[in-house]
Enzyme design. Structure first.
Site, PDB file in Angstrom:
ATOM      1  N   LYS A  22       0.735  -1.333  -0.021  1.00 55.20           N
ATOM      2  CA  LYS A  22       0.092  -0.124   0.023  1.00 55.20           C
ATOM      3  C   LYS A  22       1.099   1.229   0.070  1.00 55.20           C
ATOM      4  O   LYS A  22       0.651   2.131  -0.749  1.00 55.20           O
ATOM      5  CB  LYS A  22      -0.818   0.019   1.230  1.00 55.20           C
ATOM      6  CG  LYS A  22      -1.459   1.440   1.525  1.00 55.20           C
ATOM      7  CD  LYS A  22      -2.466   1.374   2.768  1.00 55.20           C
ATOM      8  CE  LYS A  22      -1.665   1.705   4.157  1.00 55.20           C
ATOM      9  NZ  LYS A  22      -1.370   2.987   4.359  1.00 55.20           N
ATOM     10  N   ASN A  23       1.820   1.192   0.890  1.00 56.49           N
ATOM     11  CA  ASN A  23       2.958   2.455   0.897  1.00 56.49           C
ATOM     12  C   ASN A  23       3.826   2.838  -0.017  1.00 56.49           C
ATOM     13  O   ASN A  23       4.569   3.609  -0.141  1.00 56.49           O
ATOM     14  CB  ASN A  23       3.575   2.601   2.390  1.00 56.49           C
ATOM     15  CG  ASN A  23       2.475   2.699   3.291  1.00 56.49           C
ATOM     16  OD1 ASN A  23       1.256   2.911   3.209  1.00 56.49           O
ATOM     17  ND2 ASN A  23       2.794   2.555   4.692  1.00 56.49           N
ATOM     18  N   CYS A 117      -4.508  12.077  12.477  1.00 53.28           N
ATOM     19  CA  CYS A 117      -5.405  10.788  12.706  1.00 53.28           C
ATOM     20  C   CYS A 117      -5.150  10.218  14.032  1.00 53.28           C
ATOM     21  O   CYS A 117      -4.467  10.811  14.937  1.00 53.28           O
ATOM     22  CB  CYS A 117      -4.958  10.116  11.579  1.00 53.28           C
ATOM     23  SG  CYS A 117      -3.334   9.140  11.991  1.00 53.28           S
ATOM     24  N   ARG A 122       0.417  14.280  12.690  1.00 52.15           N
ATOM     25  CA  ARG A 122       0.779  14.048  11.494  1.00 52.15           C
ATOM     26  C   ARG A 122       1.165  15.385  10.815  1.00 52.15           C
ATOM     27  O   ARG A 122       0.630  15.737   9.703  1.00 52.15           O
ATOM     28  CB  ARG A 122      -0.122  13.239  10.715  1.00 52.15           C
ATOM     29  CG  ARG A 122      -0.577  12.064  11.430  1.00 52.15           C
ATOM     30  CD  ARG A 122       0.395  10.961  11.346  1.00 52.15           C
ATOM     31  NE  ARG A 122       1.090  10.281  10.499  1.00 52.15           N
ATOM     32  CZ  ARG A 122       0.492   9.275   9.923  1.00 52.15           C
ATOM     33  NH1 ARG A 122      -0.621   9.005  10.390  1.00 52.15           N
ATOM     34  NH2 ARG A 122       0.932   8.849   8.794  1.00 52.15           N
ATOM     35  N   ASP A 305       5.042   0.297  12.007  1.00 51.20           N
ATOM     36  CA  ASP A 305       3.724  -0.215  11.576  1.00 51.20           C
ATOM     37  C   ASP A 305       3.536  -1.619  11.929  1.00 51.20           C
ATOM     38  O   ASP A 305       2.817  -2.194  11.715  1.00 51.20           O
ATOM     39  CB  ASP A 305       3.662  -0.117   9.972  1.00 51.20           C
ATOM     40  CG  ASP A 305       3.675   1.572   9.586  1.00 51.20           C
ATOM     41  OD1 ASP A 305       3.634   1.505   8.571  1.00 51.20           O
ATOM     42  OD2 ASP A 305       3.470   2.326  10.336  1.00 51.20           O
ATOM     43  N   ARG A 397      -8.544  -0.730   4.887  1.00 52.39           N
ATOM     44  CA  ARG A 397      -7.684   0.493   4.171  1.00 52.39           C
ATOM     45  C   ARG A 397      -6.291  -0.234   4.052  1.00 52.39           C
ATOM     46  O   ARG A 397      -5.825   0.219   2.852  1.00 52.39           O
ATOM     47  CB  ARG A 397      -7.390   1.519   5.232  1.00 52.39           C
ATOM     48  CG  ARG A 397      -8.779   2.320   5.933  1.00 52.39           C
ATOM     49  CD  ARG A 397      -8.227   3.516   6.405  1.00 52.39           C
ATOM     50  NE  ARG A 397      -7.427   4.323   5.723  1.00 52.39           N
ATOM     51  CZ  ARG A 397      -6.566   5.525   6.063  1.00 52.39           C
ATOM     52  NH1 ARG A 397      -7.035   6.077   7.344  1.00 52.39           N
ATOM     53  NH2 ARG A 397      -5.866   5.962   5.354  1.00 52.39           N
TER      54      ARG A 397
HETATM   55  C1  EPZ Z   1       4.501   6.791   6.388  1.00 54.10           C
HETATM   56  O1  EPZ Z   1       3.798   7.838   6.772  1.00 54.10           O
HETATM   57  C2  EPZ Z   1       3.599   5.814   6.286  1.00 54.10           C
HETATM   58  N1  EPZ Z   1       2.310   6.001   5.488  1.00 54.10           N
HETATM   59  C3  EPZ Z   1       3.002   5.225   7.668  1.00 54.10           C
HETATM   60  O2  EPZ Z   1       2.325   4.207   7.283  1.00 54.10           O
HETATM   61  C4  EPZ Z   1       4.380   4.946   8.620  1.00 54.10           C
HETATM   62  O3  EPZ Z   1       3.816   4.767   9.909  1.00 54.10           O
HETATM   63  C5  EPZ Z   1       5.259   6.211   8.573  1.00 54.10           C
HETATM   64  O4  EPZ Z   1       5.577   6.610   6.948  1.00 54.10           O
HETATM   65  C6  EPZ Z   1       6.362   6.049   9.255  1.00 54.10           C
HETATM   66  O5  EPZ Z   1       7.218   4.863   8.855  1.00 54.10           O
HETATM   67  C7  EPZ Z   1       2.510   5.913   4.023  1.00 54.10           C
HETATM   68  O6  EPZ Z   1       3.859   5.943   3.494  1.00 54.10           O
HETATM   69  C8  EPZ Z   1       1.368   6.562   3.248  1.00 54.10           C
HETATM   70  P1  EPZ Z   1       6.046  10.524   8.352  1.00 54.10           P
HETATM   71  P2  EPZ Z   1       4.010   9.544   6.761  1.00 54.10           P
HETATM   72  O7  EPZ Z   1       6.080  11.647   7.625  1.00 54.10           O
HETATM   73  O8  EPZ Z   1       5.141   9.744   5.726  1.00 54.10           O
HETATM   74  C9  EPZ Z   1       7.133  13.477  11.696  1.00 54.10           C
HETATM   75  C10 EPZ Z   1       0.463   2.609   7.747  1.00 54.10           C
HETATM   76  O9  EPZ Z   1       0.256   2.289   8.736  1.00 54.10           O
HETATM   77  N2  EPZ Z   1       7.070  14.483  10.663  1.00 54.10           N
HETATM   78  O10 EPZ Z   1       7.095   9.474   8.092  1.00 54.10           O
HETATM   79  O11 EPZ Z   1       3.017  10.392   7.097  1.00 54.10           O
HETATM   80  C11 EPZ Z   1       5.790  12.948  12.256  1.00 54.10           C
HETATM   81  O12 EPZ Z   1       5.305  13.836  13.295  1.00 54.10           O
HETATM   82  C12 EPZ Z   1       1.029   4.227   7.841  1.00 54.10           C
HETATM   83  O13 EPZ Z   1       0.449   2.247   6.904  1.00 54.10           O
HETATM   84  C13 EPZ Z   1       7.266  15.813  10.970  1.00 54.10           C
HETATM   85  O14 EPZ Z   1       7.644  16.261  11.988  1.00 54.10           O
HETATM   86  O15 EPZ Z   1       4.912   9.761   8.144  1.00 54.10           O
HETATM   87  C14 EPZ Z   1       6.286  11.606  12.725  1.00 54.10           C
HETATM   88  O16 EPZ Z   1       6.802  11.766  14.044  1.00 54.10           O
HETATM   89  C15 EPZ Z   1       0.510   4.994   9.245  1.00 54.10           C
HETATM   90  N3  EPZ Z   1       7.099  16.788   9.932  1.00 54.10           N
HETATM   91  C16 EPZ Z   1       7.388  11.256  11.852  1.00 54.10           C
HETATM   92  O17 EPZ Z   1       7.927  12.478  11.253  1.00 54.10           O
HETATM   93  C17 EPZ Z   1       6.612  16.474   8.577  1.00 54.10           C
HETATM   94  O18 EPZ Z   1       6.429  17.213   7.701  1.00 54.10           O
HETATM   95  C18 EPZ Z   1       6.946  10.241  10.760  1.00 54.10           C
HETATM   96  O19 EPZ Z   1       6.025  10.738   9.889  1.00 54.10           O
HETATM   97  C19 EPZ Z   1       6.273  14.950   8.252  1.00 54.10           C
HETATM   98  C20 EPZ Z   1       6.677  14.126   9.373  1.00 54.10           C
END
Ligand code: EPZ
Length: 418
Positions: A22-23, A117, A122, A305, A397
């Site tokens: 999915k990701n 969420c 996020r 995850d 999802r």
């Molecule tokens: C991706 O989410 C995945 N989703 C998530 O999977 C996964 O849990 C996550 O990466 C971490 O591995 C997809 O790829 C679609 P992040 P993402 O931006 O990219 C901070 C699932 O279960 N952050 O890596 O949205 C944030 O607060 C989902 O399949 C900032 O501070 O997550 C968090 O602490 C859930 N500023 C950390 O980075 C930003 O601009 C990770 O968030 C962006 C992120």
């Protein structure tokens, strides 16, 4: 609203194949917006988030056409709409992945700010800071982010946080920028590497995906390509943990052991027999499980995850283990539900302590987010009696036909209408 009825205890045996990731599929779908041509994707998982992203792309003017299991996506070029509206984005925060491609291809975009969420706030500040570094003018108003740029200009940008979708957004945007972009402190997840493979096949010049430093030489156009997304390591890891918690013997086909190395090392540590071949992994539950503490981390660390699923496993380990969730601030929502089934888990901030083994008894439990739901299903496999997991739309999802795959492994799982 659908629910699962899971009767345990049960022991899983057999072979299961992970669907496409999915990701990896979500950024690949978004990348099609960059093409002056048609991008044909295969291996897409049949899950709700993929349907949502396809609908969003159609809203943005992309023509989509299914040919068997292949999806051909042809963006409409200059006439494409540039606004991803709230009704679509609110159901899936990964919609933010259209922002970079739209600005790069059209020079303007308007995308609803993705809400938080269940698992956390996020933020997308790094996505926006990166686009500004490439020369985009970004404004936030009325719950939308609007961005404009005659043409993005290559630059050096260092992420302040390791963000997977942030890395993917900037990687896509930089492909059509004028000049060279260097991105630092990038996410190294396999899904980023898979996106880089697709972009390269479209004509992009990308070097270093999978490492913390990615260099992109911008080009003037990207063309058509065909691409099969990688298998879903999180779905696959979920079934490997299901094998371990049920004391079963399961082979995961179509999986790349290197993508799950951190999980495999831990499963070996807790006493499972692990057999990793080039494209399959076999897990046999040991006699009794040893506790093993983990801390989630960006790849190649232990995936956040898989944290909830692993916590369910540790309720059956003989002793105390700890789980430290370092990525998201609210990713323990499975804990109260596991405790209602008989687990003994205490939480303080991002730390959880699990005392085991605790016999789990069936209960009516409620899913709250995608991976917490999976954790409750795994607990239901070993609980004595019939566990009802409500609101499994969360599961749908990101898990393709979960009840069918579990049944094929010997589980007693029924999807019922609540
Ligand atoms: C991706 O989410 C995945 N989703 C998530 O999977 C996964 O849990 C996550 O990466 C971490 O591995 C997809 O790829 C679609 P992040 P993402 O931006 O990219 C901070 C699932 O279960 N952050 O890596 O949205 C944030 O607060 C989902 O399949 C900032 O501070 O997550 C968090 O602490 C859930 N500023 C950390 O980075 C930003 O601009 C990770 O968030 C962006 C992120």
């Amino acid at each position: 609203m659908d629910r699962f009825e899971i009767t345990g205890p049960t022991r899983l045996e057999g072979t299961v194949t992970a669907a496409g990731a999915k990701n990896a599929a979500l950024p690949a779908l978004a990348a099609s917006l960059l093409a002056d041509g048609t991008v044909t994707l295969s291996g897409l998982p049949v899950v709700q988030d993929i349907r949502t992203m396809s609908r969003l792309l159609e809203h943005l003017g992309t023509e989509t056409r299914w040919d068997g299991e292949r999806l051909a996506l042809t963006p409409s070029g200059t006439a494409v709409k540039d606004d991803a509206d709230y009704d679509l984005v609110k159901t899936m925060r990964a919609s933010i992945l259209v922002l970079g491609p739209l600005i790069a291809r059209l020079g303007h975009a308007k995308v609803s700010l993705p809400g938080g969420c269940a698992i956390g706030v996020r933020p997308i500040d790094q996505h926006l800071a990166g686009l500004e570094a490439l020369g985009a003018e970004v404004t936030l108003e009325h719950g939308y982010v609007s961005a404009r740029a005659d043409r993005l200009v290559g630059n050096r940008f260092r992420f302040a946080a390791r963000t997977v979708t942030g890395t993917e957004n900037l990687l896509m945007a930089a492909c059509l920028a004028r000049g060279t972009t260097v991105l630092e402190n990038c996410a190294c997840e396999p899904e980023v590497v898979d996106l880089s493979r697709l972009l390269t096949s479209m004509g992009a010049q990308v070097h270093g995906a999978g490492t913390e430093r990615i260099e992109i030489q911008g080009v003037d156009r990207l063309g058509s390509a065909e691409h099969r997304v990688i298998s879903d390591r999180i779905e696959g890891g979920t079934y490997l943990i299901a094998a371990a918690i049920s004391g079963g013997d399961v082979r995961l086909a179509g999986a790349l052991p290197d993508d799950l190395r951190s999980l495999l090392d831990v499963l070996e540590e807790v006493g499972c027999r692990v057999e990793a071949e080039c494209s399959s992994i076999r897990i046999a539950g040991g006699d009794g499980l040893r506790p093993c503490s983990i801390e989630t981390a960006p790849h190649p660390g232990f995936p956040t995850d898989l944290q909830a699923q692993y916590m369910a496993l540790m309720t059956q380990a003989e002793g105390r283990s700890t789980v430290h969730e370092t990525i998201f601030e609210n990713r323990f929502q499975h804990v109260p539900e596991l405790n209602r089934m008989g687990a003994a888990i205490q939480v303080d901030g991002g730390h959880a302590w699990i005392e085991g083994p605790t016999p789990l008894s069936a209960a009516n439990v409620m899913a709250t987010d995608l991976r917490a739901s999976a954790s409750l299903v795994l607990a239901g496999l070993v609980a004595d009696g019939t566990t009802i997991v409500d609101r499994i739309y969360h599961l749908d999802r990101g898990y393709e036909r979960m009840e069918e795959k579990l049944k094929a492994l010997g589980a007693d799982v029924v999807r019922a209408q609540a």
